[in-house]
Write a protein that holds these residues in place. Structure first.
Motif, mmCIF file in Angstrom:
data_model
loop_
_atom_site.group_PDB
_atom_site.id
_atom_site.type_symbol
_atom_site.label_atom_id
_atom_site.label_comp_id
_atom_site.label_asym_id
_atom_site.label_seq_id
_atom_site.Cartn_x
_atom_site.Cartn_y
_atom_site.Cartn_z
ATOM 1 N N MET A 1 -2.735 3.506 6.628
ATOM 2 C CA MET A 1 -1.488 3.504 5.898
ATOM 3 C C MET A 1 -1.307 2.193 5.156
ATOM 4 S SD MET A 1 0.500 6.250 6.233
ATOM 5 C CE MET A 1 1.559 5.303 5.207
ATOM 6 N N VAL A 2 -2.319 1.776 4.427
ATOM 7 C CA VAL A 2 -2.207 0.537 3.671
ATOM 8 C C VAL A 2 -2.738 0.749 2.257
ATOM 9 C CG1 VAL A 2 -2.384 -0.941 5.713
ATOM 10 C CG2 VAL A 2 -4.440 -0.344 4.451
ATOM 11 N N ALA A 3 -2.291 -0.112 1.376
ATOM 12 C CA ALA A 3 -2.747 -0.116 -0.008
ATOM 13 C C ALA A 3 -2.471 -1.499 -0.570
ATOM 14 C CB ALA A 3 -2.000 0.950 -0.819
ATOM 15 N N GLY A 4 -3.071 -1.801 -1.677
ATOM 16 C CA GLY A 4 -2.811 -3.074 -2.321
ATOM 17 C C GLY A 4 -1.425 -3.091 -2.945
ATOM 18 N N GLY A 5 -0.843 -4.282 -3.051
ATOM 19 C CA GLY A 5 0.425 -4.451 -3.739
ATOM 20 C C GLY A 5 1.654 -3.963 -2.998
ATOM 21 N N LEU A 6 1.589 -3.855 -1.688
ATOM 22 C CA LEU A 6 2.744 -3.390 -0.921
ATOM 23 C C LEU A 6 3.872 -4.422 -0.951
ATOM 24 C CD1 LEU A 6 0.942 -2.034 2.265
ATOM 25 C CD2 LEU A 6 1.974 -0.676 0.432
ATOM 26 N N ARG A 7 5.104 -3.931 -0.899
ATOM 27 C CA ARG A 7 6.256 -4.823 -0.729
ATOM 28 C C ARG A 7 6.236 -5.396 0.678
ATOM 29 N NH1 ARG A 7 11.596 -2.895 -0.806
ATOM 30 N NH2 ARG A 7 10.853 -0.957 0.043
ATOM 31 N N VAL A 8 6.048 -4.507 1.675
ATOM 32 C CA VAL A 8 6.045 -4.914 3.084
ATOM 33 C C VAL A 8 4.925 -4.174 3.804
ATOM 34 C CG1 VAL A 8 7.369 -4.990 5.240
ATOM 35 C CG2 VAL A 8 8.557 -5.237 3.053
ATOM 36 N N PHE A 10 4.138 -3.548 7.583
ATOM 37 C CA PHE A 10 4.603 -3.655 8.963
ATOM 38 C C PHE A 10 3.375 -3.688 9.867
ATOM 39 C CE2 PHE A 10 8.107 -1.654 6.720
ATOM 40 C CZ PHE A 10 9.169 -2.453 7.129
ATOM 41 N N CYS A 11 3.423 -4.525 10.880
ATOM 42 C CA CYS A 11 2.271 -4.689 11.765
ATOM 43 C C CYS A 11 2.700 -4.558 13.216
ATOM 44 C CB CYS A 11 1.622 -6.045 11.520
ATOM 45 S SG CYS A 11 0.125 -6.283 12.491
ATOM 46 N N GLY A 12 2.130 -3.577 13.887
ATOM 47 C CA GLY A 12 2.338 -3.417 15.313
ATOM 48 C C GLY A 12 1.242 -4.127 16.082
ATOM 49 N N ILE A 13 1.384 -4.176 17.382
ATOM 50 C CA ILE A 13 0.358 -4.812 18.214
ATOM 51 C C ILE A 13 -0.870 -3.920 18.280
ATOM 52 C CG2 ILE A 13 -0.224 -5.633 20.531
ATOM 53 C CD1 ILE A 13 2.805 -6.312 20.830
ATOM 54 N N GLU A 54 4.599 9.074 3.227
ATOM 55 C CA GLU A 54 5.590 8.768 2.197
ATOM 56 C C GLU A 54 5.867 7.277 2.077
ATOM 57 O OE1 GLU A 54 9.143 11.127 2.056
ATOM 58 O OE2 GLU A 54 8.115 12.831 2.988
ATOM 59 N N LEU A 55 5.525 6.513 3.094
ATOM 60 C CA LEU A 55 5.812 5.075 3.068
ATOM 61 C C LEU A 55 5.184 4.383 1.856
ATOM 62 C CD1 LEU A 55 5.486 4.020 6.806
ATOM 63 C CD2 LEU A 55 7.570 4.287 5.450
ATOM 64 N N LEU A 56 3.981 4.783 1.499
ATOM 65 C CA LEU A 56 3.306 4.139 0.371
ATOM 66 C C LEU A 56 4.109 4.264 -0.918
ATOM 67 C CD1 LEU A 56 -0.419 5.089 1.059
ATOM 68 C CD2 LEU A 56 0.727 2.908 1.513
ATOM 69 N N SER A 57 4.822 5.380 -1.086
ATOM 70 C CA SER A 57 5.624 5.563 -2.301
ATOM 71 C C SER A 57 6.809 4.607 -2.356
ATOM 72 C CB SER A 57 6.098 7.015 -2.433
ATOM 73 O OG SER A 57 7.062 7.314 -1.433
ATOM 74 N N TYR A 58 7.174 4.034 -1.226
ATOM 75 C CA TYR A 58 8.251 3.036 -1.158
ATOM 76 C C TYR A 58 7.699 1.616 -1.132
ATOM 77 C CZ TYR A 58 10.856 7.181 0.275
ATOM 78 O OH TYR A 58 11.408 8.434 0.340
ATOM 79 N N GLY A 59 6.389 1.477 -1.303
ATOM 80 C CA GLY A 59 5.768 0.159 -1.266
ATOM 81 C C GLY A 59 5.644 -0.406 0.131
ATOM 82 N N LEU A 60 5.574 0.483 1.125
ATOM 83 C CA LEU A 60 5.506 0.084 2.522
ATOM 84 C C LEU A 60 4.213 0.569 3.153
ATOM 85 C CD1 LEU A 60 9.119 1.237 3.491
ATOM 86 C CD2 LEU A 60 8.409 -1.054 2.741
ATOM 87 N N GLY A 61 3.736 -0.147 4.140
ATOM 88 C CA GLY A 61 2.550 0.263 4.870
ATOM 89 C C GLY A 61 2.669 -0.134 6.331
ATOM 90 N N ILE A 62 1.780 0.408 7.139
ATOM 91 C CA ILE A 62 1.757 0.105 8.570
ATOM 92 C C ILE A 62 0.317 -0.174 8.982
ATOM 93 C CG2 ILE A 62 2.230 0.913 10.907
ATOM 94 C CD1 ILE A 62 4.202 2.896 9.796
ATOM 95 N N THR A 63 0.145 -1.184 9.808
ATOM 96 C CA THR A 63 -1.149 -1.489 10.400
ATOM 97 C C THR A 63 -0.915 -2.020 11.803
ATOM 98 O OG1 THR A 63 -3.279 -2.552 9.962
ATOM 99 C CG2 THR A 63 -1.297 -3.885 9.561
ATOM 100 N N ASN A 64 -1.976 -2.356 12.488
ATOM 101 C CA ASN A 64 -1.897 -2.930 13.830
ATOM 102 C C ASN A 64 -2.824 -4.128 13.930
ATOM 103 O OD1 ASN A 64 -0.204 -1.000 15.457
ATOM 104 N ND2 ASN A 64 -1.718 0.420 14.643
ATOM 105 N N VAL A 65 -2.535 -5.005 14.873
ATOM 106 C CA VAL A 65 -3.428 -6.130 15.125
ATOM 107 C C VAL A 65 -4.716 -5.619 15.760
ATOM 108 C CG1 VAL A 65 -3.740 -8.302 16.385
ATOM 109 C CG2 VAL A 65 -1.525 -7.765 15.387
#
Length: 100
Positions: A1-8, A10-13, A54-65
């Motif tokens: 759930m990541v892409a270049g140019g994201l606004r935010v 979010f990173c979980g553990i 849908e998060l990507l369309s809002y400039g948001l992504g999620i990843t984990n450590v």
């Protein structure tokens, strides 16, 4: 759930077991991520975990450590955290989100 140019980004553990089973971040019933994401104004409505795409369309992504799913974060080793931190640093440099 990541892409270049994201606004935010979010990173979980690390993913929980429910996330691993469903393939959706913060999927455990009762997890506060999705309601708080909406209430904080990041999304125009409350999304369900299955709508994470849908998060990507809002400039948001999620990843984990750390990528390995566990029942509790204290099951991770120091080596996993160190390697995860290295990989996260590379990811952030490559994708350049405005905020992590």
């Amino acid at each position: 759930m990541v892409a270049g140019g994201l606004r935010v980004l979010f990173c979980g553990i690390n993913p929980g077991l429910m996330t691993a089973a469903t393939g959706h971040h913060f999927a455990r019933p009762g997890n506060r991520f999705w309601p708080v994401l909406h209430l904080s104004g990041f999304t125009p409505r409350r999304l369900e975990p299955a709508e994470q795409g849908e998060l990507l369309s809002y400039g948001l992504g999620i990843t984990n450590v750390v990528a390995r799913a566990t029942a509790r974060a204290d099951e991770l080793t120091a080596e996993e955290y160190a390697e995860g931190g290295r990989l996260l640093t590379e990811k952030v440099r490559r994708l350049a989100p405005r905020w992590l």
